[in-house]
Design a protein around this motif. Structure first.
Motif, PDB file in Angstrom:
ATOM      1  N   LYS A   7      -7.095 -53.908  57.069  1.00  0.00           N
ATOM      2  CA  LYS A   7      -7.446 -53.609  55.753  1.00  0.00           C
ATOM      3  C   LYS A   7      -8.492 -52.480  55.794  1.00  0.00           C
ATOM      4  O   LYS A   7      -8.208 -51.511  55.077  1.00  0.00           O
ATOM      5  CB  LYS A   7      -8.501 -54.960  55.140  1.00  0.00           C
ATOM      6  N   SER A  10      -5.980 -49.523  56.102  1.00  0.00           N
ATOM      7  CA  SER A  10      -5.487 -49.283  54.874  1.00  0.00           C
ATOM      8  C   SER A  10      -6.429 -48.552  53.804  1.00  0.00           C
ATOM      9  O   SER A  10      -5.963 -47.617  53.219  1.00  0.00           O
ATOM     10  CB  SER A  10      -4.736 -50.555  54.385  1.00  0.00           C
ATOM     11  N   GLN A  50       0.831 -50.503  52.515  1.00  0.00           N
ATOM     12  CA  GLN A  50      -0.091 -50.945  51.580  1.00  0.00           C
ATOM     13  C   GLN A  50      -1.121 -50.068  50.813  1.00  0.00           C
ATOM     14  O   GLN A  50      -1.393 -50.141  49.485  1.00  0.00           O
ATOM     15  CB  GLN A  50      -1.163 -51.955  52.279  1.00  0.00           C
ATOM     16  N   ARG A  54      -1.324 -49.850  46.798  1.00  0.00           N
ATOM     17  CA  ARG A  54      -2.630 -49.462  46.033  1.00  0.00           C
ATOM     18  C   ARG A  54      -2.680 -48.525  45.074  1.00  0.00           C
ATOM     19  O   ARG A  54      -3.126 -48.612  43.908  1.00  0.00           O
ATOM     20  CB  ARG A  54      -3.558 -49.588  47.041  1.00  0.00           C
TER      21      ARG A  54
END
Length: 221
Positions: A7, A10, A50, A54
């Motif tokens: 995360k 990303s 990802q 977003r």
């Protein structure tokens, strides 16, 4: 506390994408190749995918099944809607700041605006004027106590690439009149008059919005 490294990666890639869009490096309609982004950043395609998703969800990118992701351009509806949201948020921020403002900060705002006026009237150092106006806005922002608002404002600006470019190119001409706007705004804030604050903020931003709509119409023809 455990951190999700995927995360975090990303998020970093998303910031890279957003930065390239907001600073104009990636122009509207530019195709974004997932593999090229991964190669540029020396990462795998998964966090890139990802991050692109977003950016797409937030409206920064468009998607076509034949070409993939591309930088979204501003539409007439985007311009009208984004400015309406920006006006509402800034008016709320100013009202909240007025409710919380210390007497010391009121005095500081008056002093800063007096310096802005002096520079504007005597064609002084523009860079100094710009820094002073940034300081003026920062005091209002801090006094409002709305920590998430700057992030929302930044996101809104990312939708309007043409507006950002125009604003930067015309910054000196616009900021030289800021002392008048600041003066009117402070008077309304002192009275805790939310309706007046809204009208003052609205007039400032509608001038920019109408200019963009004119340019949009020219490009359509």
């Amino acid at each position: 506390m455990k951190f999700d490294k995927r995360k975090l990666l990303s998020d970093s890639i998303y910031k890279y994408i957003r930065s390239n869009i907001s600073n104009g490096t990636w122009k509207p309609d530019k195709q974004i190749n997932e593999q090229k982004v991964a190669d540029t950043l020396f990462v795998s395609r998964t966090p890139v995918r990802q991050a692109l998703q977003r950016a797409y969800n937030e409206g920064l990118l468009g998607y076509n099944k034949y070409v993939g992701y591309f930088v979204a351009g501003s539409k007439r509806e985007d311009i009208i809607e984004v400015f309406a949201i920006r006006i509402a948020l800034e008016a709320l921020q100013c009202y909240r700041a007025a409710c919380n403002m210390s007497e010391g900060n009121w005095q500081k705002l008056q002093e800063i605006n007096a310096e802005i006026r002096a520079i504007s009237e005597h064609e002084g150092d523009y860079n100094c004027l710009y820094c002073l106006n940034e300081e003026f806005c920062a005091i209002i922002q801090q006094s409002a106590g709305m920590q998430r608002l700057p992030r929302f404002q930044e996101l809104l600006s990312n939708y309007l690439h043409d507006y950002k470019a125009w604003f930067i190119n015309n910054m000196e001409r616009n900021d030289r009149a800021f002392w008048q706007y600041n003066d009117n705004l402070l008077a309304a804030m002192r009275q805790l008059d939310h309706a007046a604050i809204y009208r003052i903020v609205e007039q400032r931003w509608l001038d920019y919005r109408d200019y963009l709509l004119q340019q949009f119409s020219k490009n359509e023809n």
